[in-house]
Design a protein around this motif. Structure first.
Motif, PDB file in Angstrom:
ATOM      1  N   ALA A  34      26.525  45.110  50.129  1.00 19.08           N
ATOM      2  CA  ALA A  34      25.178  45.555  50.509  1.00 19.08           C
ATOM      3  C   ALA A  34      24.842  46.887  49.847  1.00 19.08           C
ATOM      4  O   ALA A  34      23.706  47.088  49.380  1.00 19.08           O
ATOM      5  CB  ALA A  34      25.082  45.678  52.029  1.00 19.08           C
ATOM      6  N   THR A  35      25.812  47.785  49.769  1.00 17.92           N
ATOM      7  CA  THR A  35      25.591  49.071  49.110  1.00 17.92           C
ATOM      8  C   THR A  35      25.310  48.884  47.627  1.00 17.92           C
ATOM      9  O   THR A  35      24.460  49.578  47.051  1.00 17.92           O
ATOM     10  CB  THR A  35      26.810  49.988  49.318  1.00 17.92           C
ATOM     11  OG1 THR A  35      27.083  50.099  50.713  1.00 17.92           O
ATOM     12  CG2 THR A  35      26.558  51.371  48.749  1.00 17.92           C
ATOM     13  N   SER A  36      25.991  47.953  46.991  1.00 16.75           N
ATOM     14  CA  SER A  36      25.755  47.681  45.569  1.00 16.75           C
ATOM     15  C   SER A  36      24.341  47.164  45.328  1.00 16.75           C
ATOM     16  O   SER A  36      23.655  47.608  44.406  1.00 16.75           O
ATOM     17  CB  SER A  36      26.764  46.652  45.044  1.00 16.75           C
ATOM     18  OG  SER A  36      28.064  47.164  45.123  1.00 16.75           O
ATOM     19  N   PHE A  37      23.906  46.240  46.172  1.00 17.66           N
ATOM     20  CA  PHE A  37      22.539  45.728  46.024  1.00 17.66           C
ATOM     21  C   PHE A  37      21.513  46.827  46.275  1.00 17.66           C
ATOM     22  O   PHE A  37      20.504  46.921  45.582  1.00 17.66           O
ATOM     23  CB  PHE A  37      22.296  44.540  46.965  1.00 17.66           C
ATOM     24  CG  PHE A  37      22.787  43.241  46.409  1.00 17.66           C
ATOM     25  CD1 PHE A  37      22.075  42.586  45.425  1.00 17.66           C
ATOM     26  CD2 PHE A  37      23.972  42.675  46.868  1.00 17.66           C
ATOM     27  CE1 PHE A  37      22.532  41.379  44.905  1.00 17.66           C
ATOM     28  CE2 PHE A  37      24.427  41.477  46.354  1.00 17.66           C
ATOM     29  CZ  PHE A  37      23.709  40.828  45.371  1.00 17.66           C
ATOM     30  N   TRP A  38      21.775  47.673  47.273  1.00 18.12           N
ATOM     31  CA  TRP A  38      20.859  48.769  47.560  1.00 18.12           C
ATOM     32  C   TRP A  38      20.805  49.736  46.373  1.00 18.12           C
ATOM     33  O   TRP A  38      19.728  50.146  45.960  1.00 18.12           O
ATOM     34  CB  TRP A  38      21.303  49.503  48.823  1.00 18.12           C
ATOM     35  CG  TRP A  38      20.472  50.727  49.074  1.00 18.12           C
ATOM     36  CD1 TRP A  38      19.246  50.775  49.664  1.00 18.12           C
ATOM     37  CD2 TRP A  38      20.805  52.063  48.709  1.00 18.12           C
ATOM     38  NE1 TRP A  38      18.797  52.075  49.686  1.00 18.12           N
ATOM     39  CE2 TRP A  38      19.729  52.889  49.106  1.00 18.12           C
ATOM     40  CE3 TRP A  38      21.894  52.649  48.079  1.00 18.12           C
ATOM     41  CZ2 TRP A  38      19.734  54.257  48.904  1.00 18.12           C
ATOM     42  CZ3 TRP A  38      21.900  54.015  47.876  1.00 18.12           C
ATOM     43  CH2 TRP A  38      20.822  54.805  48.282  1.00 18.12           C
ATOM     44  N   ALA A  39      21.968  50.084  45.820  1.00 18.10           N
ATOM     45  CA  ALA A  39      22.004  51.043  44.708  1.00 18.10           C
ATOM     46  C   ALA A  39      21.302  50.492  43.473  1.00 18.10           C
ATOM     47  O   ALA A  39      20.664  51.241  42.729  1.00 18.10           O
ATOM     48  CB  ALA A  39      23.455  51.399  44.376  1.00 18.10           C
ATOM     49  N   ASN A  41      18.744  48.461  43.446  1.00 19.55           N
ATOM     50  CA  ASN A  41      17.311  48.220  43.665  1.00 19.55           C
ATOM     51  C   ASN A  41      16.557  49.410  44.231  1.00 19.55           C
ATOM     52  O   ASN A  41      15.401  49.263  44.607  1.00 19.55           O
ATOM     53  CB  ASN A  41      17.132  47.023  44.600  1.00 19.55           C
ATOM     54  CG  ASN A  41      17.591  45.740  43.968  1.00 19.55           C
ATOM     55  OD1 ASN A  41      17.290  45.482  42.816  1.00 19.55           O
ATOM     56  ND2 ASN A  41      18.341  44.946  44.707  1.00 19.55           N
ATOM     57  N   THR A  42      17.186  50.572  44.299  1.00 23.72           N
ATOM     58  CA  THR A  42      16.503  51.727  44.874  1.00 23.72           C
ATOM     59  C   THR A  42      16.038  52.681  43.778  1.00 23.72           C
ATOM     60  O   THR A  42      16.569  52.671  42.668  1.00 23.72           O
ATOM     61  CB  THR A  42      17.419  52.479  45.861  1.00 23.72           C
ATOM     62  OG1 THR A  42      16.641  53.466  46.522  1.00 23.72           O
ATOM     63  CG2 THR A  42      18.571  53.145  45.157  1.00 23.72           C
TER      64      THR A  42
END
Length: 123
Positions: A34-39, A41-42
């Motif tokens: 989840a952190t990878s996807f957030w990083a 796409n932010t």
């Protein structure tokens, strides 16, 4: 014929400990994913640092899988597992590096120089 099995507390504790390890590993893997996807796409993070951050998260993800799911540790009983893993990593690095080297060499040798391209354009 009757089989009497003595209750073995160590087997039950080991099973509970293994299940706990899997649950902790699953939680860490989900958080890292989840952190990878957030990083990725932010826009909050510095854009030049995102690839480095994703690389660090990927390495952490590999560590979680090795420790919590494959049960690889630094103990003397896991020497063969570590050596097999190191050999696999070496083979993957050799294949990827060799493929990149071949593709780079082909790219440099297959491109026509500008003079030859001009000659072909005139005809």
């Amino acid at each position: 014929m009757q089989h009497d099995h003595a209750s073995d507390d160590t087997g039950e504790v080991s099973r509970e400990n293994t299940n706990r390890m899997y649950i902790i590993g699953l939680f860490l893997a989900v958080v890292l994913t989840a952190t990878s996807f957030w990083a990725a796409n932010t826009s909050i993070l510095w854009s030049a640092g995102v690839p480095l951050g994703l690389s660090v998260l990927a390495i952490a993800q590999m560590g979680v899988h090795l420790v919590f799911f494959l049960h690889i540790s630094t103990g003397p009983e896991d020497t063969n597992k570590v050596l097999a893993l190191a050999f696999g990593v070496l083979i993957v690095i050799l294949v990827v590096a060799g493929s990149l080297w071949i593709m780079t060499d082909l790219n440099q040798n297959m491109v026509l120089p500008a003079e030859l391209m001009d000659l072909h354009m005139q005809h």
